[in-house]
Write an enzyme that holds these catalytic residues in place. Structure first.
Site, short mmCIF file in Angstrom:
data_model
loop_
_atom_site.label_atom_id
_atom_site.label_comp_id
_atom_site.label_asym_id
_atom_site.label_seq_id
_atom_site.Cartn_x
_atom_site.Cartn_y
_atom_site.Cartn_z
N CYS A 173 0.77 -1.26 0.10
CA CYS A 173 -0.17 -0.15 0.03
C CYS A 173 0.66 1.20 -0.05
O CYS A 173 0.31 2.54 -0.19
CB CYS A 173 -0.95 -0.12 1.25
SG CYS A 173 -2.00 -1.52 1.25
N HIS A 216 -2.93 6.56 4.12
CA HIS A 216 -3.49 5.39 3.54
C HIS A 216 -4.89 4.84 4.31
O HIS A 216 -4.96 5.12 5.45
CB HIS A 216 -2.26 4.37 3.58
CG HIS A 216 -2.80 2.92 3.30
ND1 HIS A 216 -3.55 2.63 2.18
CD2 HIS A 216 -2.81 1.78 4.07
CE1 HIS A 216 -3.61 1.51 2.25
NE2 HIS A 216 -3.33 0.87 3.09
N ASN A 220 -10.19 -0.53 1.89
CA ASN A 220 -8.67 -0.45 1.63
C ASN A 220 -8.44 -0.77 0.17
O ASN A 220 -8.48 -2.12 -0.35
CB ASN A 220 -7.87 -1.52 2.37
CG ASN A 220 -6.42 -1.31 2.33
OD1 ASN A 220 -5.97 -0.79 1.34
ND2 ASN A 220 -5.83 -1.97 3.30
O1 UT7 Z 1 -2.95 -2.09 4.09
C1 UT7 Z 1 -2.82 -3.01 5.14
C2 UT7 Z 1 -3.80 -3.74 5.25
N1 UT7 Z 1 -4.06 -4.44 6.58
C3 UT7 Z 1 -4.51 -3.69 7.48
O2 UT7 Z 1 -4.49 -2.37 7.74
C4 UT7 Z 1 -4.99 -4.38 8.80
C5 UT7 Z 1 -4.72 -3.71 10.32
N2 UT7 Z 1 -5.30 -4.49 11.19
C6 UT7 Z 1 -6.75 -4.20 11.33
O3 UT7 Z 1 -7.20 -3.25 10.87
C7 UT7 Z 1 -7.26 -4.75 12.48
O4 UT7 Z 1 -6.52 -5.56 13.19
C8 UT7 Z 1 -8.39 -6.00 12.00
C9 UT7 Z 1 -9.57 -4.89 11.60
C10 UT7 Z 1 -8.04 -6.66 10.84
C11 UT7 Z 1 -9.01 -6.67 13.05
O5 UT7 Z 1 -9.48 -5.89 14.07
P1 UT7 Z 1 -8.93 -6.24 15.73
O6 UT7 Z 1 -9.67 -5.29 16.39
O7 UT7 Z 1 -7.53 -6.20 15.80
O8 UT7 Z 1 -9.83 -7.68 15.90
P2 UT7 Z 1 -9.01 -9.06 16.16
O9 UT7 Z 1 -8.23 -9.63 15.18
O10 UT7 Z 1 -8.50 -9.06 17.39
O11 UT7 Z 1 -10.38 -10.03 16.05
C12 UT7 Z 1 -11.22 -9.91 17.09
C13 UT7 Z 1 -12.32 -11.09 17.04
C14 UT7 Z 1 -11.72 -12.32 16.85
O12 UT7 Z 1 -12.54 -13.33 17.26
P3 UT7 Z 1 -12.24 -13.74 18.99
O13 UT7 Z 1 -10.87 -14.64 18.77
O14 UT7 Z 1 -12.09 -12.59 19.81
O15 UT7 Z 1 -13.31 -14.95 19.20
C15 UT7 Z 1 -11.87 -12.69 15.37
O16 UT7 Z 1 -12.09 -13.86 15.06
O17 UT7 Z 1 -13.11 -10.68 15.56
C16 UT7 Z 1 -13.07 -11.66 14.95
N3 UT7 Z 1 -13.29 -11.43 13.61
C17 UT7 Z 1 -14.60 -11.05 13.11
N4 UT7 Z 1 -15.58 -11.17 13.54
C18 UT7 Z 1 -16.52 -10.81 12.63
C19 UT7 Z 1 -12.25 -11.23 12.69
N5 UT7 Z 1 -12.74 -10.65 11.48
C20 UT7 Z 1 -14.07 -10.69 11.81
C21 UT7 Z 1 -15.33 -10.29 10.98
N6 UT7 Z 1 -16.61 -10.25 11.41
N7 UT7 Z 1 -15.06 -9.87 9.53
#
Ligand code: UT7
Length: 325
Positions: free
Chosen positions: A112, A252, A282
Site C-alpha cells: 500500500c 492510507h 482498503n
Molecule cells: O494495508 C494494510 C492492510 N491491513 C491492515 O491495515 C490491517 C490492520 N489491522 C486491522 O485493521 C485490525 O487488526 C483488523 C480490522 C484486521 C482486526 O481488528 P481487531 O480489533 O484487531 O480484531 P481481532 O483480529 O483481535 O479479532 C477480534 C475478534 C476475533 O474473534 P475472537 O478470537 O475474539 O473470538 C476474530 O475472529 O473478531 C473476530 N473477527 C471477526 N468477527 C466478525 C475477525 N474478523 C471478523 C469479521 N467479522 N469480519
C-alpha cells in the site's frame, strides 16, 4: 522542482456493502463498522481487469493535466494485483492509452505504500530529464482475496488513482518524500500467490492458495500507526514545517481506527484528515492517489495548501510525501 499537473481516480460501479458480506461470511455490519470504519467497498465487474481500472484513472489525470497520450514520456504503475504476471501492467498501459514507445515499468508487490514510492521514483527521473510521468496506483484485490476468510476479505476494495508529474508548472509542487523499509517484518502481510517459494500445484490451488492473503492484523495495525506518524513528522521537520502548517493529511485508507490513531499521535484535528475508507475500504496502492484526487476535485484542497500524504503496507514499507498547492 517537481510538480503535479493533474489528478485522476476511478472506482468500479458495483457496491459491496457490509450487509452483502454478512450473506457470504460469518460477519456483521456492526463488527466491520466498529473495527474498521468501513461501510461499503467497490468491486470490479466480471469483465473488468486491473488494466481497465488503471486506464480510467489515467485518462482522468491526463485530462486534468490537459495532456494527450502522445505527450506522456514515462509510465509507472504501482500494484500488487497486476493484469498478468508478466509483462507488467505499465507496458499494457502504454498500448492501451496509445502512448509513444516510451519507458514504462511497474513497482510491483510494494504494497500500500507503493504509490508514494513510485512518485519518489518519478521525481528522480524528472530531476534527471524534463519528462512528463504518469504514475498510477491500482488494485483489483477482490479477485485475489479469499471469499471465505472473514478476517481479511471484508477489508478490501478495488480502485485506481493517478497523477501526471513534470518538472514545473501544474497544480502542486512535490516538495519532498521520505520512505523506508523493514524487511524483517515481511511476513506480517503477504500474498504469496504463485511465487517461486510456493509455486501452484493442483493440490494448492484446490486448497485455495491462489486466493490467500496472510495477515497478522494486530501487528500490521501497530506498525502502521507507528510508521505513518513518525515518517510524517520526520518529513515535516525536514521541510521546516510543523503539524500546524498542514492543511490536509491524506493517509492510507486501511482502517478508520488506524487513521484516528495516527491523527491523535500527530496532534492534527479530525477535519484536517481526509477519509474515504468508509466508502471504498482498503484499495491498496490506490488509496492515496484516489483520496488525493477526490479531495482536490471536491474542493477540500485550495491553492496555498500544504498537503501531507502517508502510507504503510506489505514489505514492510512506509512513506510520506509533502505537496504544496
Ligand atoms: O494495508 C494494510 C492492510 N491491513 C491492515 O491495515 C490491517 C490492520 N489491522 C486491522 O485493521 C485490525 O487488526 C483488523 C480490522 C484486521 C482486526 O481488528 P481487531 O480489533 O484487531 O480484531 P481481532 O483480529 O483481535 O479479532 C477480534 C475478534 C476475533 O474473534 P475472537 O478470537 O475474539 O473470538 C476474530 O475472529 O473478531 C473476530 N473477527 C471477526 N468477527 C466478525 C475477525 N474478523 C471478523 C469479521 N467479522 N469480519
Amino acid at each position: 522542482m517537481t510538480s503535479v499537473l493533474g489528478f485522476g481516480g476511478y472506482v468500479p460501479e458495483r457496491v459491496m456493502t457490509n450487509a452483502d458480506w454478512a450473506e457470504v461470511v460469518d460477519t456483521t455490519d456492526e463488527w466491520i463498522t466498529t473495527r474498521t470504519g468501513i461501510k461499503e467497498r467497490r468491486f470490479a465487474a466480471d469483465d473488468q481487469s486491473t488494466l481497465d481500472l488503471a486506464e480510467e484513472a489515467a485518462l482522468v489525470a491526463m485530462k486534468d493535466a490537459g495532456l494527450g497520450p502522445d505527450e506522456i514520456d514515462e509510465i509507472i504503475v504501482a500494484t500488487d494485483t497486476p493484469e498478468v504476471y508478466t509483462p507488467d501492467t505499465a507496458s499494457l498501459m502504454q498500448d492501451r492509452l496509445g502512448c509513444r514507445n516510451i519507458p514504462t515499468y511497474d513497482l510491483g508487490g510494494s504494497g500500500c505504500a507503493g504509490w508514494i514510492q513510485a512518485i519518489d521514483v518519478a521525481r528522480s527521473r524528472i530531476a534527471f530529464e524534463p519528462k512528463r510521468v504518469l504514475v498510477v496506483g491500482v488494485e483489483l484485490i477482490s479477485r485475489l482475496i479469499s471469499w471465505e476468510d472473514r478476517t481479511t476479505a471484508v477489508l478490501f476494495g478495488d480502485g485506481a488513482g493517478a497523477v501526471v508529474m513534470a518538472r514545473e508548472g501544474g497544480k502542486a509542487e512535490l516538495v519532498d518524500v521520505i520512505s523506508g523499509t523493514d524487511g524483517s517484518k515481511a511476513d506480517i502481510l503477504t500474498l504469496q500467490t504463485g511465487g517461486t517459494r510456493h509455486p501452484f500445484t493442483v493440490e494448492s490451488a484446490a486448497a485455495g492458495d491462489h486466493q490467500r492473503l496472510d495477515m497478522d492484523g494486530q501487528a500490521v495495525f501497530r506498525e502502521a500507526v507507528r510508521r505513518m506518524s513518525s515518517v510524517t513528522l520526520e518529513l515535516l521537520e525536514r521541510i521546516g514545517k510543523g503539524i500546524e502548517d498542514v492543511d490536509l493529511l491524506v493517509p492510507h485508507q486501511a482502517n478508520k481506527r488506524i487513521i484516528d490513531a495516527v491523527g491523535h499521535k500527530l496532534g492534527i484535528d479530525e477535519d484536517r484528515v481526509f477519509i474515504n475508507v468508509d466508502r471504498y475500504g482498503n484499495t491498496g496502492s490506490a488509496t492515496v492517489p484516489l483520496g488525493l484526487w477526490e479531495a482536490h476535485a471536491g474542493g477540500q484542497i485550495r491553492d496555498g495548501d500544504l498537503v501531507m500524504l502517508t502510507a504503510f503496507g506489505a514489505g514492510f514499507h512506509w512513506a510520506s510525501a509533502a505537496l504544496q498547492f
